[in-house]
Design a protein around this motif. Structure first.
Motif, PDB file in Angstrom:
ATOM      1  N   GLY A 194       2.761   0.256  14.714  1.00 18.27           N
ATOM      2  CA  GLY A 194       1.408  -0.093  15.102  1.00 18.27           C
ATOM      3  C   GLY A 194       1.272  -0.132  16.614  1.00 18.27           C
ATOM      4  O   GLY A 194       0.191  -0.269  17.150  1.00 18.27           O
ATOM      5  N   ARG A 195       2.403  -0.012  17.307  1.00 21.89           N
ATOM      6  CA  ARG A 195       2.410  -0.089  18.767  1.00 21.89           C
ATOM      7  C   ARG A 195       2.438   1.313  19.343  1.00 21.89           C
ATOM      8  O   ARG A 195       3.450   1.990  19.278  1.00 21.89           O
ATOM      9  CB  ARG A 195       3.632  -0.869  19.234  1.00 21.89           C
ATOM     10  CG  ARG A 195       3.624  -2.290  18.705  1.00 21.89           C
ATOM     11  CD  ARG A 195       4.786  -3.060  19.279  1.00 21.89           C
ATOM     12  NE  ARG A 195       4.910  -4.326  18.557  1.00 21.89           N
ATOM     13  CZ  ARG A 195       6.059  -4.784  18.094  1.00 21.89           C
ATOM     14  NH1 ARG A 195       7.164  -4.106  18.259  1.00 21.89           N
ATOM     15  NH2 ARG A 195       6.089  -5.938  17.466  1.00 21.89           N
ATOM     16  N   HIS A 196       1.346   1.724  19.918  1.00 27.83           N
ATOM     17  CA  HIS A 196       1.223   3.113  20.360  1.00 27.83           C
ATOM     18  C   HIS A 196       2.139   3.459  21.517  1.00 27.83           C
ATOM     19  O   HIS A 196       2.578   4.590  21.645  1.00 27.83           O
ATOM     20  CB  HIS A 196      -0.242   3.413  20.709  1.00 27.83           C
ATOM     21  CG  HIS A 196      -1.132   3.212  19.533  1.00 27.83           C
ATOM     22  ND1 HIS A 196      -1.170   4.088  18.471  1.00 27.83           N
ATOM     23  CD2 HIS A 196      -1.970   2.204  19.205  1.00 27.83           C
ATOM     24  CE1 HIS A 196      -2.013   3.627  17.556  1.00 27.83           C
ATOM     25  NE2 HIS A 196      -2.508   2.492  17.971  1.00 27.83           N
ATOM     26  N   SER A 206       0.827  -1.209   0.000  1.00 31.27           N
ATOM     27  CA  SER A 206       0.000   0.000   0.000  1.00 31.27           C
ATOM     28  C   SER A 206       0.865   1.264   0.000  1.00 31.27           C
ATOM     29  O   SER A 206       0.542   2.237  -0.674  1.00 31.27           O
ATOM     30  CB  SER A 206      -0.985   0.001   1.173  1.00 31.27           C
ATOM     31  OG  SER A 206      -0.308   0.043   2.395  1.00 31.27           O
ATOM     32  N   LEU A 207       1.978   1.239   0.728  1.00 30.48           N
ATOM     33  CA  LEU A 207       2.871   2.405   0.715  1.00 30.48           C
ATOM     34  C   LEU A 207       3.523   2.589  -0.643  1.00 30.48           C
ATOM     35  O   LEU A 207       3.684   3.710  -1.114  1.00 30.48           O
ATOM     36  CB  LEU A 207       3.956   2.257   1.788  1.00 30.48           C
ATOM     37  CG  LEU A 207       3.681   2.982   3.096  1.00 30.48           C
ATOM     38  CD1 LEU A 207       4.769   2.694   4.122  1.00 30.48           C
ATOM     39  CD2 LEU A 207       3.546   4.477   2.891  1.00 30.48           C
ATOM     40  N   GLU A 208       3.895   1.485  -1.282  1.00 29.59           N
ATOM     41  CA  GLU A 208       4.490   1.578  -2.616  1.00 29.59           C
ATOM     42  C   GLU A 208       3.506   2.234  -3.583  1.00 29.59           C
ATOM     43  O   GLU A 208       3.873   3.143  -4.337  1.00 29.59           O
ATOM     44  CB  GLU A 208       4.892   0.191  -3.121  1.00 29.59           C
ATOM     45  CG  GLU A 208       5.576   0.242  -4.475  1.00 29.59           C
ATOM     46  CD  GLU A 208       6.107  -1.112  -4.925  1.00 29.59           C
ATOM     47  OE1 GLU A 208       6.999  -1.128  -5.779  1.00 29.59           O
ATOM     48  OE2 GLU A 208       5.616  -2.148  -4.424  1.00 29.59           O
ATOM     49  N   GLU A 209       2.242   1.797  -3.540  1.00 33.08           N
ATOM     50  CA  GLU A 209       1.219   2.395  -4.415  1.00 33.08           C
ATOM     51  C   GLU A 209       1.032   3.880  -4.109  1.00 33.08           C
ATOM     52  O   GLU A 209       0.937   4.709  -5.013  1.00 33.08           O
ATOM     53  CB  GLU A 209      -0.117   1.668  -4.245  1.00 33.08           C
ATOM     54  CG  GLU A 209      -0.134   0.307  -4.898  1.00 33.08           C
ATOM     55  CD  GLU A 209      -1.404  -0.475  -4.595  1.00 33.08           C
ATOM     56  OE1 GLU A 209      -2.424   0.136  -4.175  1.00 33.08           O
ATOM     57  OE2 GLU A 209      -1.391  -1.701  -4.773  1.00 33.08           O
ATOM     58  N   LEU A 210       0.965   4.208  -2.823  1.00 28.50           N
ATOM     59  CA  LEU A 210       0.789   5.598  -2.412  1.00 28.50           C
ATOM     60  C   LEU A 210       1.947   6.468  -2.911  1.00 28.50           C
ATOM     61  O   LEU A 210       1.731   7.528  -3.516  1.00 28.50           O
ATOM     62  CB  LEU A 210       0.702   5.679  -0.883  1.00 28.50           C
ATOM     63  CG  LEU A 210       0.642   7.093  -0.298  1.00 28.50           C
ATOM     64  CD1 LEU A 210      -0.698   7.755  -0.598  1.00 28.50           C
ATOM     65  CD2 LEU A 210       0.892   7.055   1.207  1.00 28.50           C
ATOM     66  N   THR A 214      10.663   3.668   7.895  1.00 30.08           N
ATOM     67  CA  THR A 214      10.874   2.334   8.464  1.00 30.08           C
ATOM     68  C   THR A 214       9.918   2.044   9.609  1.00 30.08           C
ATOM     69  O   THR A 214       9.588   2.931  10.397  1.00 30.08           O
ATOM     70  CB  THR A 214      12.336   2.144   8.930  1.00 30.08           C
ATOM     71  OG1 THR A 214      12.485   0.825   9.467  1.00 30.08           O
ATOM     72  CG2 THR A 214      12.745   3.150   9.990  1.00 30.08           C
ATOM     73  N   ASP A 215       9.485   0.799   9.653  1.00 29.52           N
ATOM     74  CA  ASP A 215       8.685   0.328  10.778  1.00 29.52           C
ATOM     75  C   ASP A 215       9.614   0.226  11.981  1.00 29.52           C
ATOM     76  O   ASP A 215      10.815   0.003  11.834  1.00 29.52           O
ATOM     77  CB  ASP A 215       8.102  -1.046  10.429  1.00 29.52           C
ATOM     78  CG  ASP A 215       7.129  -1.559  11.470  1.00 29.52           C
ATOM     79  OD1 ASP A 215       6.556  -0.741  12.217  1.00 29.52           O
ATOM     80  OD2 ASP A 215       6.933  -2.780  11.535  1.00 29.52           O
ATOM     81  N   LYS A 262       0.373   3.515  12.810  1.00 34.78           N
ATOM     82  CA  LYS A 262      -0.511   2.793  11.889  1.00 34.78           C
ATOM     83  C   LYS A 262      -1.893   2.710  12.526  1.00 34.78           C
ATOM     84  O   LYS A 262      -1.976   2.492  13.724  1.00 34.78           O
ATOM     85  CB  LYS A 262       0.003   1.370  11.656  1.00 34.78           C
ATOM     86  CG  LYS A 262       1.369   1.288  11.021  1.00 34.78           C
ATOM     87  CD  LYS A 262       1.777  -0.181  10.982  1.00 34.78           C
ATOM     88  CE  LYS A 262       3.231  -0.349  10.608  1.00 34.78           C
ATOM     89  NZ  LYS A 262       3.679  -1.734  10.717  1.00 34.78           N
ATOM     90  N   PRO A 263      -2.981   2.813  11.796  1.00 39.56           N
ATOM     91  CA  PRO A 263      -2.965   3.175  10.366  1.00 39.56           C
ATOM     92  C   PRO A 263      -2.703   4.669  10.233  1.00 39.56           C
ATOM     93  O   PRO A 263      -3.309   5.465  10.926  1.00 39.56           O
ATOM     94  CB  PRO A 263      -4.381   2.812   9.910  1.00 39.56           C
ATOM     95  CG  PRO A 263      -5.213   2.941  11.150  1.00 39.56           C
ATOM     96  CD  PRO A 263      -4.310   2.598  12.302  1.00 39.56           C
TER      97      PRO A 263
END
Length: 125
Positions: free
Chosen positions: A84-86, A20-24, A54-55, A103-104
């Motif tokens: 994704g970890r707040h 999804s990031l690549e498409e964005l 980076t994640d 994320k998201p």
């Protein structure tokens, strides 16, 4: 590769997020390079990158470790962390990065942040 488009590297162990990031990024006019691990990115090299996203939570080398490696090699390279970890979003560990997204994440906000980081780095900021 097309040298006129800024190159944005994305490192995340989630293949759906990479896609999804690549498409964005591609739709916004960037050249996206996606990697499933920090090791894959480091093997490829950092020389021609314009931005790194980076994640944080990845096996082997996490996003904070990757940021530290990148900052030694390319101190000028804008680095954005996503998670994704707040609870990881504490500010002391987020130093030395251009931005931080949970994320998201908000796609338009991420694109604006990337554009601003590129503007700063081309202006010698």
């Amino acid at each position: 590769m097309d040298n006129t488009r800024p190159i944005v590297a994305v490192v995340d162990d989630d293949p759906r997020l990479l896609e999804s990031l690549e498409e964005l990024l591609e739709s916004a006019g960037y050249a996206a390079c996606c990697f499933r691990s920090a090791g894959q990115l480091l093997v490829r090299g950092l020389a021609d990158l314009d931005v790194l996203i980076t994640d944080i939570g990845m096996p082997d080398t996490n996003g904070f470790e990757l940021r530290d490696i990148v900052k030694k090699a390319r101190p000028d390279l804008p680095v954005f962390l996503i998670t994704g970890r707040h609870e990881i979003a504490d500010q002391s560990r987020a130093q030395g990065i251009s931005g931080f997204f949970r994320k998201p994440f908000n796609a338009p906000a991420l694109l604006v942040a990337i554009a601003e980081a590129l503007q700063e780095s081309t202006n010698g900021g």
